[in-house]
Design a protein around this motif. Structure first.
Motif, PDB file in Angstrom:
ATOM      1  N   CYS A 171     109.052 -19.135   5.635  1.00 48.95           N
ATOM      2  CA  CYS A 171     108.653 -20.869   4.061  1.00 48.95           C
ATOM      3  C   CYS A 171     109.703 -20.547   3.492  1.00 48.95           C
ATOM      4  CB  CYS A 171     107.707 -20.000   3.843  1.00 48.95           C
ATOM      5  SG  CYS A 171     107.353 -18.651   2.909  1.00 48.95           S
ATOM      6  N   CYS A 172     109.994 -19.277   2.827  1.00 45.40           N
ATOM      7  CA  CYS A 172     110.625 -20.168   1.274  1.00 45.40           C
ATOM      8  C   CYS A 172     112.520 -18.719   1.012  1.00 45.40           C
ATOM      9  CB  CYS A 172     110.369 -18.529   0.127  1.00 45.40           C
ATOM     10  SG  CYS A 172     107.997 -18.308   0.658  1.00 45.40           S
ATOM     11  N   THR A 173     112.932 -20.038   0.452  1.00 46.91           N
ATOM     12  CA  THR A 173     115.023 -18.999  -0.398  1.00 46.91           C
ATOM     13  C   THR A 173     114.566 -18.127  -0.618  1.00 46.91           C
ATOM     14  OG1 THR A 173     114.567 -21.143  -1.431  1.00 46.91           O
ATOM     15  CG2 THR A 173     114.843 -20.894  -0.198  1.00 46.91           C
ATOM     16  N   THR A 174     115.788 -17.411  -0.872  1.00 46.05           N
ATOM     17  CA  THR A 174     115.834 -16.366  -1.662  1.00 46.05           C
ATOM     18  C   THR A 174     117.010 -15.859  -1.839  1.00 46.05           C
ATOM     19  OG1 THR A 174     116.559 -14.511   0.577  1.00 46.05           O
ATOM     20  CG2 THR A 174     114.050 -14.626  -0.203  1.00 46.05           C
ATOM     21  N   SER A 175     116.995 -15.318  -2.881  1.00 49.28           N
ATOM     22  CA  SER A 175     118.442 -15.364  -3.293  1.00 49.28           C
ATOM     23  C   SER A 175     119.528 -13.599  -2.817  1.00 49.28           C
ATOM     24  CB  SER A 175     118.136 -14.941  -5.794  1.00 49.28           C
ATOM     25  OG  SER A 175     117.286 -14.199  -5.413  1.00 49.28           O
ATOM     26  N   GLY A 176     119.280 -13.830  -1.822  1.00 50.49           N
ATOM     27  CA  GLY A 176     119.925 -12.919  -1.104  1.00 50.49           C
ATOM     28  C   GLY A 176     119.384 -11.088  -0.786  1.00 50.49           C
ATOM     29  N   SER A 177     118.268 -11.197  -1.803  1.00 51.68           N
ATOM     30  CA  SER A 177     117.514  -9.785  -1.851  1.00 51.68           C
ATOM     31  C   SER A 177     116.243  -9.827  -1.418  1.00 51.68           C
ATOM     32  CB  SER A 177     117.370  -9.008  -3.349  1.00 51.68           C
ATOM     33  OG  SER A 177     117.523  -9.703  -4.565  1.00 51.68           O
ATOM     34  N   PRO A 178     115.601  -9.456  -0.466  1.00 53.92           N
ATOM     35  CA  PRO A 178     114.165  -9.312  -0.317  1.00 53.92           C
ATOM     36  C   PRO A 178     113.767  -9.756  -1.357  1.00 53.92           C
ATOM     37  CG  PRO A 178     115.286  -7.258   1.494  1.00 53.92           C
ATOM     38  CD  PRO A 178     116.037  -8.145  -0.003  1.00 53.92           C
ATOM     39  N   ILE A 179     111.984 -10.413  -1.736  1.00 57.91           N
ATOM     40  CA  ILE A 179     110.743  -9.975  -1.782  1.00 57.91           C
ATOM     41  C   ILE A 179     110.282  -8.331  -1.735  1.00 57.91           C
ATOM     42  CG2 ILE A 179     111.945 -12.462  -2.127  1.00 57.91           C
ATOM     43  CD1 ILE A 179     109.259 -13.219  -0.472  1.00 57.91           C
ATOM     44  N   GLU A 180     109.738  -8.719  -2.351  1.00 55.28           N
ATOM     45  CA  GLU A 180     108.611  -7.455  -3.095  1.00 55.28           C
ATOM     46  C   GLU A 180     106.738  -7.969  -2.080  1.00 55.28           C
ATOM     47  OE1 GLU A 180     105.919  -4.673  -5.121  1.00 55.28           O
ATOM     48  OE2 GLU A 180     107.459  -5.143  -6.286  1.00 55.28           O
ATOM     49  N   VAL A 181     106.897  -7.452  -1.002  1.00 59.70           N
ATOM     50  CA  VAL A 181     105.716  -8.532   0.207  1.00 59.70           C
ATOM     51  C   VAL A 181     104.907  -7.069   0.123  1.00 59.70           C
ATOM     52  CG1 VAL A 181     105.321  -8.914   2.826  1.00 59.70           C
ATOM     53  CG2 VAL A 181     107.445  -9.638   1.233  1.00 59.70           C
ATOM     54  N   THR A 182     103.827  -7.136  -0.145  1.00 58.30           N
ATOM     55  CA  THR A 182     102.209  -6.305   0.394  1.00 58.30           C
ATOM     56  C   THR A 182     102.250  -6.399   1.464  1.00 58.30           C
ATOM     57  OG1 THR A 182     102.258  -5.900  -2.038  1.00 58.30           O
ATOM     58  CG2 THR A 182     100.539  -5.714  -1.148  1.00 58.30           C
ATOM     59  N   SER A 183     101.714  -5.506   2.766  1.00 55.35           N
ATOM     60  CA  SER A 183     101.520  -6.176   3.620  1.00 55.35           C
ATOM     61  C   SER A 183      99.532  -4.975   3.303  1.00 55.35           C
ATOM     62  CB  SER A 183     102.046  -4.728   4.738  1.00 55.35           C
ATOM     63  OG  SER A 183     102.918  -5.107   5.067  1.00 55.35           O
ATOM     64  N   GLY A 184      98.668  -5.660   4.391  1.00 53.48           N
ATOM     65  CA  GLY A 184      97.070  -5.576   4.707  1.00 53.48           C
ATOM     66  C   GLY A 184      96.672  -6.354   5.854  1.00 53.48           C
ATOM     67  N   THR A 185      95.546  -5.646   6.079  1.00 55.46           N
ATOM     68  CA  THR A 185      94.863  -6.573   7.586  1.00 55.46           C
ATOM     69  C   THR A 185      94.079  -6.922   6.900  1.00 55.46           C
ATOM     70  OG1 THR A 185      93.935  -4.220   7.875  1.00 55.46           O
ATOM     71  CG2 THR A 185      96.376  -4.928   8.972  1.00 55.46           C
ATOM     72  N   ILE A 186      93.178  -7.601   7.719  1.00 57.01           N
ATOM     73  CA  ILE A 186      91.771  -8.813   7.381  1.00 57.01           C
ATOM     74  C   ILE A 186      91.065  -8.194   8.995  1.00 57.01           C
ATOM     75  CG2 ILE A 186      90.507 -10.910   8.082  1.00 57.01           C
ATOM     76  CD1 ILE A 186      92.060 -11.415   5.980  1.00 57.01           C
ATOM     77  N   VAL A 187      89.829  -7.550   9.544  1.00 61.25           N
ATOM     78  CA  VAL A 187      88.998  -7.498  10.912  1.00 61.25           C
ATOM     79  C   VAL A 187      88.413  -8.756  10.441  1.00 61.25           C
ATOM     80  CG1 VAL A 187      88.171  -6.284  11.926  1.00 61.25           C
ATOM     81  CG2 VAL A 187      89.364  -5.066  10.698  1.00 61.25           C
ATOM     82  N   ALA A 188      88.320  -9.299  11.480  1.00 61.80           N
ATOM     83  CA  ALA A 188      87.761 -10.511  12.307  1.00 61.80           C
ATOM     84  C   ALA A 188      87.242 -10.804  13.457  1.00 61.80           C
ATOM     85  CB  ALA A 188      88.237 -11.919  11.883  1.00 61.80           C
ATOM     86  N   ARG A 189      85.843 -10.131  13.882  1.00 57.42           N
ATOM     87  CA  ARG A 189      85.325  -9.961  15.083  1.00 57.42           C
ATOM     88  C   ARG A 189      86.341  -8.576  15.732  1.00 57.42           C
ATOM     89  NH1 ARG A 189      84.373 -15.012  13.090  1.00 57.42           N
ATOM     90  NH2 ARG A 189      82.001 -15.639  13.335  1.00 57.42           N
ATOM     91  N   SER A 190      87.479  -9.066  16.732  1.00 52.89           N
ATOM     92  CA  SER A 190      87.554  -8.043  17.757  1.00 52.89           C
ATOM     93  C   SER A 190      89.406  -8.972  17.585  1.00 52.89           C
ATOM     94  CB  SER A 190      87.370  -8.336  18.911  1.00 52.89           C
ATOM     95  OG  SER A 190      88.179 -10.197  20.120  1.00 52.89           O
ATOM     96  N   LEU A 191      89.661  -9.746  16.355  1.00 52.89           N
ATOM     97  CA  LEU A 191      90.953 -10.006  15.927  1.00 52.89           C
ATOM     98  C   LEU A 191      91.311  -8.668  14.968  1.00 52.89           C
ATOM     99  CD1 LEU A 191      90.642 -13.887  15.809  1.00 52.89           C
ATOM    100  CD2 LEU A 191      91.255 -12.247  17.480  1.00 52.89           C
ATOM    101  N   VAL A 192      92.596  -8.623  14.758  1.00 49.68           N
ATOM    102  CA  VAL A 192      93.087  -8.233  13.416  1.00 49.68           C
ATOM    103  C   VAL A 192      94.380  -8.776  12.855  1.00 49.68           C
ATOM    104  CG1 VAL A 192      94.357  -5.782  12.553  1.00 49.68           C
ATOM    105  CG2 VAL A 192      92.926  -5.505  14.752  1.00 49.68           C
ATOM    106  N   ILE A 193      94.425  -8.924  12.342  1.00 48.41           N
ATOM    107  CA  ILE A 193      95.018  -9.931  10.917  1.00 48.41           C
ATOM    108  C   ILE A 193      96.252  -9.542  10.035  1.00 48.41           C
ATOM    109  CG2 ILE A 193      95.095 -12.098  10.060  1.00 48.41           C
ATOM    110  CD1 ILE A 193      92.321 -13.040  11.110  1.00 48.41           C
ATOM    111  N   ASN A 194      97.254  -9.660  10.208  1.00 44.89           N
ATOM    112  CA  ASN A 194      98.368  -9.166   9.593  1.00 44.89           C
ATOM    113  C   ASN A 194      98.558 -10.026   8.540  1.00 44.89           C
ATOM    114  OD1 ASN A 194      98.442  -6.468  11.608  1.00 44.89           O
ATOM    115  ND2 ASN A 194      99.454  -7.876  12.399  1.00 44.89           N
ATOM    116  N   THR A 195      98.110  -9.549   7.267  1.00 39.15           N
ATOM    117  CA  THR A 195      98.780  -9.846   6.053  1.00 39.15           C
ATOM    118  C   THR A 195      99.604  -9.844   5.784  1.00 39.15           C
ATOM    119  OG1 THR A 195      96.843  -9.144   5.008  1.00 39.15           O
ATOM    120  CG2 THR A 195      96.060 -10.747   5.759  1.00 39.15           C
ATOM    121  N   TYR A 196     100.460 -10.436   4.624  1.00 38.01           N
ATOM    122  CA  TYR A 196     101.639 -10.197   3.736  1.00 38.01           C
ATOM    123  C   TYR A 196     101.801 -11.459   2.131  1.00 38.01           C
ATOM    124  CZ  TYR A 196     102.878  -9.154   8.544  1.00 38.01           C
ATOM    125  OH  TYR A 196     102.657  -8.114   9.665  1.00 38.01           O
TER     126      TYR A 196
END
Length: 163
Positions: free
Chosen positions: A92-117
């Motif tokens: 979705c985003c343009t970066t200047s060549g080096s990776p941007i900092e991303v924090t990962s997490g999860t949300i549990v919704a009923r029987s789903l595990v949703i990966n968040t960034y």
């Protein structure tokens, strides 16, 4: 030129979710805050959830406009798109060549595990149904408003899938 939409007060992210949306075409059901509006765009396979009603462009949006979306579109939900986001180079985003900092997490919704960034003040989420269909969600506004991340997380916590 489209008429500017009028914004409604942004509800608290912890407030009541009295509205239920059932998107049978893409297999999602979820609740969203009072005072917000949900609309389905079948061409893009997206559901837009916003605090103002109406189709308008960046030039005539209310300053308090907030928008999140849920998607079943293959180009937005792929395993590769998630891997790029996780690696700090979201599609979705343009970066200047080096990776941007991303924090990962999860949300549990009923029987789903949703990966968040979470990165650069935004959040993207990815999940799969038990049937193998992929979904994603994100904030769509340029420069997120204060409640968008909390509201997207609260919507995701109510997700159920039927496909």
């Amino acid at each position: 030129m489209p008429t500017p939409a009028s914004a409604v007060p942004t509800p608290s992210a912890t407030g009541s979710h009295a509205n239920t949306y059932d998107a049978t075409d893409i297999g999602l059901t979820f609740t969203y805050p009072n005072g917000w509006f949900a609309s389905e765009d079948s061409a893009s396979q997206r559901i837009n959830i916003a605090n103002a009603q109406g189709a308008f462009n960046l030039e005539n949006r209310p300053s308090s406009y907030e928008l999140v979306w849920l998607s079943a579109a293959p180009y937005e939900t792929s395993v590769e798109a998630e891997a790029h986001t996780k690696a700090g180079a979201p599609d979705c985003c343009t970066t200047s060549g080096s990776p941007i900092e991303v924090t990962s997490g999860t949300i549990v919704a009923r029987s789903l595990v949703i990966n968040t960034y979470k990165f650069q003040g935004t959040i993207q989420a990815y999940w799969s149904s038990t049937y193998g269909k992929r979904y994603s969600a994100s904030i769509m506004s340029p420069g997120p408003q204060k409640d968008e991340i909390a509201i997207l997380k609260s919507i995701l916590a109510t997700i159920s899938v039927s496909q």
